[in-house]
Design a protein around this motif. Structure first.
Motif, PDB file in Angstrom:
ATOM      1  N   ASP A   1      -4.966  -1.759 -62.189  1.00 39.39           N
ATOM      2  CA  ASP A   1      -6.098  -1.642 -63.106  1.00 39.39           C
ATOM      3  C   ASP A   1      -5.755  -2.398 -64.385  1.00 39.39           C
ATOM      4  OD1 ASP A   1      -8.515  -0.903 -64.182  1.00 39.39           O
ATOM      5  OD2 ASP A   1      -8.127   1.251 -64.179  1.00 39.39           O
ATOM      6  N   ILE A   2      -6.737  -2.502 -65.258  1.00 46.18           N
ATOM      7  CA  ILE A   2      -6.530  -3.239 -66.503  1.00 46.18           C
ATOM      8  C   ILE A   2      -7.378  -2.619 -67.608  1.00 46.18           C
ATOM      9  CG2 ILE A   2      -8.359  -4.931 -66.076  1.00 46.18           C
ATOM     10  CD1 ILE A   2      -6.429  -7.087 -67.169  1.00 46.18           C
ATOM     11  N   ALA A   3      -6.864  -2.655 -68.823  1.00 44.74           N
ATOM     12  CA  ALA A   3      -7.609  -2.211 -70.004  1.00 44.74           C
ATOM     13  C   ALA A   3      -7.492  -3.308 -71.056  1.00 44.74           C
ATOM     14  CB  ALA A   3      -7.053  -0.889 -70.530  1.00 44.74           C
ATOM     15  N   TYR A   4      -8.406  -3.280 -72.009  1.00 45.57           N
ATOM     16  CA  TYR A   4      -8.445  -4.345 -73.014  1.00 45.57           C
ATOM     17  C   TYR A   4      -8.363  -3.802 -74.436  1.00 45.57           C
ATOM     18  CZ  TYR A   4     -10.129  -7.293 -69.204  1.00 45.57           C
ATOM     19  OH  TYR A   4     -10.250  -7.974 -68.024  1.00 45.57           O
ATOM     20  N   LYS A   5      -7.753  -4.613 -75.284  1.00 43.93           N
ATOM     21  CA  LYS A   5      -7.808  -4.389 -76.729  1.00 43.93           C
ATOM     22  C   LYS A   5      -7.959  -5.766 -77.351  1.00 43.93           C
ATOM     23  CE  LYS A   5      -4.191  -2.672 -78.887  1.00 43.93           C
ATOM     24  NZ  LYS A   5      -3.236  -1.653 -79.406  1.00 43.93           N
ATOM     25  N   GLY A   6      -9.154  -6.035 -77.847  1.00 48.09           N
ATOM     26  CA  GLY A   6      -9.430  -7.378 -78.340  1.00 48.09           C
ATOM     27  C   GLY A   6      -9.373  -8.361 -77.181  1.00 48.09           C
TER      28      GLY A   6
ATOM     29  N   VAL B   1      -1.678  -2.666 -65.254  1.00 48.01           N
ATOM     30  CA  VAL B   1      -0.634  -1.800 -64.697  1.00 48.01           C
ATOM     31  C   VAL B   1      -0.775  -1.756 -63.182  1.00 48.01           C
ATOM     32  CG1 VAL B   1       0.237   0.565 -64.529  1.00 48.01           C
ATOM     33  CG2 VAL B   1      -0.407  -0.361 -66.752  1.00 48.01           C
ATOM     34  N   GLY B   2       0.341  -1.981 -62.504  1.00 49.10           N
ATOM     35  CA  GLY B   2       0.411  -1.814 -61.061  1.00 49.10           C
ATOM     36  C   GLY B   2       1.240  -0.582 -60.751  1.00 49.10           C
ATOM     37  N   VAL B   3       0.736   0.265 -59.874  1.00 50.52           N
ATOM     38  CA  VAL B   3       1.416   1.514 -59.523  1.00 50.52           C
ATOM     39  C   VAL B   3       1.701   1.527 -58.025  1.00 50.52           C
ATOM     40  CG1 VAL B   3       1.241   4.036 -59.445  1.00 50.52           C
ATOM     41  CG2 VAL B   3       0.255   2.775 -61.373  1.00 50.52           C
ATOM     42  N   SER B   4       2.923   1.880 -57.661  1.00 50.29           N
ATOM     43  CA  SER B   4       3.295   2.078 -56.261  1.00 50.29           C
ATOM     44  C   SER B   4       3.563   3.563 -56.060  1.00 50.29           C
ATOM     45  CB  SER B   4       4.548   1.267 -55.920  1.00 50.29           C
ATOM     46  OG  SER B   4       5.010   1.588 -54.622  1.00 50.29           O
TER      47      SER B   4
ATOM     48  N   ILE C   1     -13.974   3.525 -45.237  1.00 53.48           N
ATOM     49  CA  ILE C   1     -14.577   4.840 -45.005  1.00 53.48           C
ATOM     50  C   ILE C   1     -13.504   5.928 -45.039  1.00 53.48           C
ATOM     51  CG2 ILE C   1     -15.719   6.284 -43.264  1.00 53.48           C
ATOM     52  CD1 ILE C   1     -17.264   3.706 -42.419  1.00 53.48           C
ATOM     53  N   GLU C   2     -12.403   5.680 -44.351  1.00 51.66           N
ATOM     54  CA  GLU C   2     -11.320   6.669 -44.322  1.00 51.66           C
ATOM     55  C   GLU C   2     -10.755   6.906 -45.717  1.00 51.66           C
ATOM     56  OE1 GLU C   2     -10.491   8.569 -41.787  1.00 51.66           O
ATOM     57  OE2 GLU C   2     -12.108   7.580 -40.688  1.00 51.66           O
ATOM     58  N   LEU C   3     -10.642   5.846 -46.494  1.00 52.61           N
ATOM     59  CA  LEU C   3     -10.145   5.982 -47.865  1.00 52.61           C
ATOM     60  C   LEU C   3     -11.149   6.747 -48.723  1.00 52.61           C
ATOM     61  CD1 LEU C   3      -7.893   5.124 -49.911  1.00 52.61           C
ATOM     62  CD2 LEU C   3      -9.366   3.177 -50.478  1.00 52.61           C
ATOM     63  N   GLY C   4     -12.420   6.374 -48.608  1.00 47.67           N
ATOM     64  CA  GLY C   4     -13.457   7.009 -49.416  1.00 47.67           C
ATOM     65  C   GLY C   4     -13.617   8.489 -49.145  1.00 47.67           C
ATOM     66  N   LYS C   5     -13.404   8.893 -47.903  1.00 48.47           N
ATOM     67  CA  LYS C   5     -13.533  10.308 -47.537  1.00 48.47           C
ATOM     68  C   LYS C   5     -12.504  11.178 -48.250  1.00 48.47           C
ATOM     69  CE  LYS C   5     -15.592   9.899 -42.913  1.00 48.47           C
ATOM     70  NZ  LYS C   5     -15.333  10.033 -41.457  1.00 48.47           N
ATOM     71  N   ARG C   6     -11.427  10.570 -48.702  1.00 49.02           N
ATOM     72  CA  ARG C   6     -10.349  11.322 -49.356  1.00 49.02           C
ATOM     73  C   ARG C   6     -10.593  11.525 -50.847  1.00 49.02           C
ATOM     74  NH1 ARG C   6      -4.824   8.841 -46.621  1.00 49.02           N
ATOM     75  NH2 ARG C   6      -5.548   8.876 -44.453  1.00 49.02           N
ATOM     76  N   GLY C   7     -11.689  10.966 -51.351  1.00 49.37           N
ATOM     77  CA  GLY C   7     -11.958  11.067 -52.784  1.00 49.37           C
ATOM     78  C   GLY C   7     -11.357   9.895 -53.532  1.00 49.37           C
ATOM     79  N   TYR C   8     -11.685   9.805 -54.805  1.00 47.47           N
ATOM     80  CA  TYR C   8     -11.196   8.674 -55.597  1.00 47.47           C
ATOM     81  C   TYR C   8      -9.664   8.646 -55.559  1.00 47.47           C
ATOM     82  CZ  TYR C   8     -10.812   5.287 -59.368  1.00 47.47           C
ATOM     83  OH  TYR C   8     -10.527   4.160 -60.103  1.00 47.47           O
ATOM     84  N   PRO C   9      -9.078   7.502 -55.220  1.00 52.01           N
ATOM     85  CA  PRO C   9      -7.627   7.427 -55.002  1.00 52.01           C
ATOM     86  C   PRO C   9      -6.791   7.806 -56.224  1.00 52.01           C
ATOM     87  CG  PRO C   9      -8.733   5.485 -54.122  1.00 52.01           C
ATOM     88  CD  PRO C   9      -9.747   6.220 -54.938  1.00 52.01           C
ATOM     89  N   LYS C  10      -5.825   8.680 -55.989  1.00 45.62           N
ATOM     90  CA  LYS C  10      -4.942   9.139 -57.062  1.00 45.62           C
ATOM     91  C   LYS C  10      -4.181   7.981 -57.701  1.00 45.62           C
ATOM     92  CE  LYS C  10      -1.160  12.365 -58.043  1.00 45.62           C
ATOM     93  NZ  LYS C  10      -0.216  13.358 -57.468  1.00 45.62           N
ATOM     94  N   VAL C  11      -3.802   7.001 -56.877  1.00 44.86           N
ATOM     95  CA  VAL C  11      -3.010   5.888 -57.404  1.00 44.86           C
ATOM     96  C   VAL C  11      -3.810   5.081 -58.432  1.00 44.86           C
ATOM     97  CG1 VAL C  11      -3.615   4.185 -55.607  1.00 44.86           C
ATOM     98  CG2 VAL C  11      -1.371   4.071 -56.737  1.00 44.86           C
ATOM     99  N   LEU C  12      -5.133   5.011 -58.262  1.00 40.42           N
ATOM    100  CA  LEU C  12      -5.967   4.314 -59.248  1.00 40.42           C
ATOM    101  C   LEU C  12      -6.175   5.169 -60.497  1.00 40.42           C
ATOM    102  CD1 LEU C  12      -8.651   2.455 -57.095  1.00 40.42           C
ATOM    103  CD2 LEU C  12      -6.811   1.446 -58.459  1.00 40.42           C
ATOM    104  N   LYS C  13      -6.220   6.483 -60.317  1.00 41.16           N
ATOM    105  CA  LYS C  13      -6.301   7.368 -61.491  1.00 41.16           C
ATOM    106  C   LYS C  13      -5.064   7.191 -62.366  1.00 41.16           C
ATOM    107  CE  LYS C  13      -8.968  11.093 -59.277  1.00 41.16           C
ATOM    108  NZ  LYS C  13      -8.914  12.501 -58.804  1.00 41.16           N
ATOM    109  N   ILE C  14      -3.904   7.104 -61.711  1.00 38.77           N
ATOM    110  CA  ILE C  14      -2.651   6.930 -62.454  1.00 38.77           C
ATOM    111  C   ILE C  14      -2.633   5.573 -63.154  1.00 38.77           C
ATOM    112  CG2 ILE C  14      -0.139   6.712 -62.221  1.00 38.77           C
ATOM    113  CD1 ILE C  14      -0.388   8.658 -59.797  1.00 38.77           C
ATOM    114  N   ALA C  15      -3.055   4.531 -62.437  1.00 38.16           N
ATOM    115  CA  ALA C  15      -3.081   3.191 -63.030  1.00 38.16           C
ATOM    116  C   ALA C  15      -4.008   3.156 -64.245  1.00 38.16           C
ATOM    117  CB  ALA C  15      -3.523   2.165 -61.986  1.00 38.16           C
ATOM    118  N   ASP C  16      -5.162   3.792 -64.128  1.00 39.92           N
ATOM    119  CA  ASP C  16      -6.117   3.844 -65.237  1.00 39.92           C
ATOM    120  C   ASP C  16      -5.515   4.574 -66.439  1.00 39.92           C
ATOM    121  OD1 ASP C  16      -8.901   3.721 -66.419  1.00 39.92           O
ATOM    122  OD2 ASP C  16      -8.672   5.887 -66.269  1.00 39.92           O
ATOM    123  N   MET C  17      -4.869   5.697 -66.173  1.00 45.93           N
ATOM    124  CA  MET C  17      -4.244   6.483 -67.239  1.00 45.93           C
ATOM    125  C   MET C  17      -3.169   5.666 -67.955  1.00 45.93           C
ATOM    126  SD  MET C  17      -1.806   9.825 -66.777  1.00 45.93           S
ATOM    127  CE  MET C  17      -0.542   8.794 -66.010  1.00 45.93           C
TER     128      MET C  17
END
Length: 198
Positions: free
Chosen positions: A38-43, A49-52, A174-190
């Motif tokens: 994921d990515i965030a911006y300031k100016g 951030v890449g999370v494994s 579909i299999e990924l989506g059924k599990r809910g929003y991926p935790k690894v992307l939540k961590i990357a966003d945080m």
């Protein structure tokens, strides 16, 4: 302001990338380590951030990369802003499947950022986006599909859109989506937001 000739060139590049996307079943159940970026911006700075993450234990490690972003936000051309930084952030991370905050083939030229990164790295990728960029939503057998020119290019679960990037297929999404929003992307966003504040 981006010159028209540059956008036309980038469109041709995207069509070329889309022709090199490989759609094949990967099997989410085979994934032991999953990555998210994921990515965030300031100016004009981008904080990527890449999370494994280990699927079984939930343990994770991450890498970050900060760089200047000069290309403006133009829908359909997100890869020009974010792909270079995202690729740097995931270099060296151990994973079997990469989830990208953005679209895969659910894109006007079937070449969203997850497809671009997947083709460039020759790696399995799925795009997970927060909004629909293109196509029509059609409900079939309790699943909401994204159709583009009569072809299924993605699925919607909750408020998120999942589409193949490279070396995966719609069933994997579909299999990924059924599990809910991926935790690894939540961590990357945080982590992007945390690093941006430092």
């Amino acid at each position: 302001m981006v010159e028209k000739h540059l956008l036309e060139f980038l469109e041709k590049l995207q069509f070329l990338i889309s022709k090199n996307v490989k759609i094949s079943h990967y099997g989410i159940e085979n994934v032991k380590k999953i990555c998210g970026v994921d990515i965030a911006y300031k100016g004009n700075l981008g904080f990527s951030v890449g999370v494994s993450m280990d699927i079984n234990s939930g343990d994770y490690n991450y890498k970050s990369y900060v760089g200047e972003v000069n290309f403006p936000y133009i829908p359909g051309f997100l890869f020009m802003r974010e792909a270079p930084l995202m690729i740097k952030a995931i270099e060296g991370l151990d994973c079997h499947l990469l989830l990208v905050d953005g679209h895969g083939i659910a894109h006007p030229r079937k070449s969203g950022i997850a497809a671009v990164i997947g083709v460039l790295l020759d790696f399995p990728t799925i795009g997970v986006a927060k909004s629909r960029l293109t196509g029509d939503l059609v409900n079939e057998s309790e699943i909401t599909y994204v159709y583009l020119n009569g072809e299924k290019v993605g699925v919607k679960f909750g408020r998120y859109f999942y589409s193949p990037g490279n070396k995966v297929d719609l069933q994997d999404c579909i299999e990924l989506g059924k599990r809910g929003y991926p935790k690894v992307l939540k961590i990357a966003d945080m982590l992007t937001k945390k690093i941006k504040k430092e």
